[in-house]
Design a protein around this motif. Structure first.
Motif, short mmCIF file in Angstrom:
data_model
loop_
_atom_site.label_atom_id
_atom_site.label_comp_id
_atom_site.label_asym_id
_atom_site.label_seq_id
_atom_site.Cartn_x
_atom_site.Cartn_y
_atom_site.Cartn_z
N ILE A 134 -8.40 11.48 -5.07
CA ILE A 134 -9.13 10.63 -4.13
C ILE A 134 -8.35 9.36 -3.80
O ILE A 134 -8.23 8.96 -2.64
N LEU A 135 -7.79 8.72 -4.82
CA LEU A 135 -7.05 7.47 -4.62
C LEU A 135 -5.82 7.68 -3.74
O LEU A 135 -5.55 6.88 -2.84
N GLY A 136 -5.08 8.75 -3.99
CA GLY A 136 -3.89 9.02 -3.19
C GLY A 136 -4.23 9.24 -1.73
O GLY A 136 -3.55 8.72 -0.84
N TRP A 137 -5.31 10.02 -1.49
CA TRP A 137 -5.72 10.26 -0.10
C TRP A 137 -6.12 8.97 0.59
O TRP A 137 -5.77 8.74 1.76
N ALA A 138 -6.83 8.09 -0.11
CA ALA A 138 -7.27 6.82 0.48
C ALA A 138 -6.08 5.93 0.81
O ALA A 138 -6.02 5.32 1.89
N LEU A 139 -5.12 5.86 -0.10
CA LEU A 139 -3.95 5.02 0.14
C LEU A 139 -3.11 5.52 1.30
O LEU A 139 -2.67 4.74 2.16
N PHE A 140 -2.88 6.83 1.35
CA PHE A 140 -2.09 7.38 2.46
C PHE A 140 -2.83 7.24 3.79
O PHE A 140 -2.21 7.05 4.84
N ILE A 146 0.84 -1.21 0.00
CA ILE A 146 0.00 0.00 0.00
C ILE A 146 0.87 1.25 0.00
O ILE A 146 0.56 2.25 -0.66
N GLY A 147 1.99 1.20 0.71
CA GLY A 147 2.89 2.35 0.73
C GLY A 147 3.48 2.64 -0.63
O GLY A 147 3.54 3.80 -1.07
N PHE A 148 3.92 1.58 -1.36
CA PHE A 148 4.43 1.77 -2.71
C PHE A 148 3.35 2.33 -3.63
O PHE A 148 3.61 3.22 -4.46
N ALA A 149 2.12 1.82 -3.47
CA ALA A 149 1.02 2.30 -4.30
C ALA A 149 0.71 3.76 -3.99
O ALA A 149 0.40 4.55 -4.89
N ALA A 150 0.80 4.13 -2.72
CA ALA A 150 0.54 5.52 -2.33
C ALA A 150 1.56 6.46 -2.94
O ALA A 150 1.23 7.57 -3.38
N ASP A 177 -1.42 5.36 7.06
CA ASP A 177 -1.39 6.02 8.36
C ASP A 177 -2.03 5.15 9.43
O ASP A 177 -1.48 5.00 10.53
N LYS A 178 -3.16 4.54 9.12
CA LYS A 178 -3.84 3.68 10.09
C LYS A 178 -3.00 2.44 10.39
O LYS A 178 -2.92 1.97 11.53
N GLY A 179 -2.35 1.88 9.36
CA GLY A 179 -1.50 0.71 9.57
C GLY A 179 -0.30 1.02 10.46
O GLY A 179 0.03 0.24 11.36
N VAL A 180 0.34 2.15 10.22
CA VAL A 180 1.50 2.54 11.04
C VAL A 180 1.07 2.80 12.48
O VAL A 180 1.77 2.42 13.43
N ALA A 202 3.22 5.88 -5.73
CA ALA A 202 3.03 5.88 -7.17
C ALA A 202 1.79 6.67 -7.60
O ALA A 202 1.80 7.35 -8.63
N PHE A 203 0.72 6.58 -6.82
CA PHE A 203 -0.55 7.21 -7.21
C PHE A 203 -0.95 8.33 -6.26
O PHE A 203 -2.13 8.70 -6.19
N GLY A 204 0.02 8.89 -5.55
CA GLY A 204 -0.30 9.94 -4.60
C GLY A 204 -0.83 11.20 -5.25
O GLY A 204 -1.54 11.99 -4.61
N HIS A 205 -0.52 11.40 -6.55
CA HIS A 205 -0.99 12.61 -7.23
C HIS A 205 -2.45 12.52 -7.62
O HIS A 205 -3.07 13.53 -7.97
N VAL A 206 -3.03 11.31 -7.59
CA VAL A 206 -4.45 11.16 -7.91
C VAL A 206 -5.26 11.59 -6.69
O VAL A 206 -5.10 11.00 -5.61
#
Length: 223
Positions: free
Chosen positions: A114-120, A102-106, A124-127, A108-112
């Motif tokens: 809604i998707l970037g916010w969801a991944l980050f 999920i971190g790698f995906a965040a 955050d919840k996992g950490v 890679a797609f952090g600029h998107v």
């Protein structure tokens, strides 16, 4: 021919060749010893721990195998060994691989939007979960077993016993294990008394322009 032990030996040798001082780095020692423990004992322990649910078996096997490798070095450097590490591993390890993906995906797609916010948010919840587990385990009544530091000869005797144990699991377990235990106890009795002089400490320093060792004995010091 692919061989995990050869790969580990080559990696450790290469790091020491580039920077010989890394041999005295505690992180390097613990990393190599825990990886060695997993390579030697994970398969055998997995067969002997089939009674555990599959969901927790992998984490339990990995911790026990790694513990066999890094335990003497932890006792040597810190004089204490974690008593609840297996609990932390069972609670955290199954989450680490998905969290890493999920971190790698965040990233890679952090600029998107809604998707970037969801991944980050998931990261955050996992950490936060990992940190809470660490705090919970550390707050238990007996987070670590504390005792005197292992001597150098005790560590060497332990690894000799560990190798004997490994070969015993592959051939004749009962006979080899008994002989290995006898060798281990004999080494402790014969070599345990050979220690550095009381009050002698050796501290290895990693400096920007090189490495240094500080030897102190009483009020005298030598660098």
């Amino acid at each position: 021919e692919n061989d995990s032990l050869t790969a580990l030996s080559f990696a450790a040798f290469s790091l020491c060749l580039v920077n010989p001082g890394v041999l005295f780095d505690i992180g390097f020692q613990l990393s190599v010893s825990s990886t060695l423990g997993i390579l030697l004992f994970a398969e055998g322990l997995s067969e002997r721990m089939r009674f555990l649910p599959r969901a927790v078996r992998g984490a339990a096997v990995s911790f026990v195998a790694a513990f066999l490798g890094f335990m003497p070095l932890t006792a040597y450097h810190f004089g204490a060994v974690s008593a609840v590490g297996i609990l932390a591993n069972v609670l955290v390890c199954p989450l680490l691989a998905p969290l890493l993906c999920i971190g790698f995906a965040a990233v890679a797609f952090g600029h998107v939007p809604i998707l970037g916010w969801a991944l980050f948010s998931l990261c955050d919840k996992g950490v936060l979960y990992v940190l809470k587990v660490a705090d919970l385990v550390a707050s238990l009544p007996v987070p670590a077993l504390t005792f005197g530091k292992f001597s150098t000869f005790t560590v060497l005797a332990y690894f000799l016993f560990l190798l004997s144990l490994y070969f015993g699991m592959r051939r004749k377990p009962r006979t080899i294990w008994c002989a290995s235990l006898a060798v281990f106890v004999s080494c402790l009795m014969l070599l345990g008394n050979f220690r550095a002089a009381s009050g002698t400490e050796i501290t290895f320093l990693s400096l920007p322009r090189g490495d240094a060792a500080v030897v102190t004995c009483g009020k005298a010091a030598l660098m």
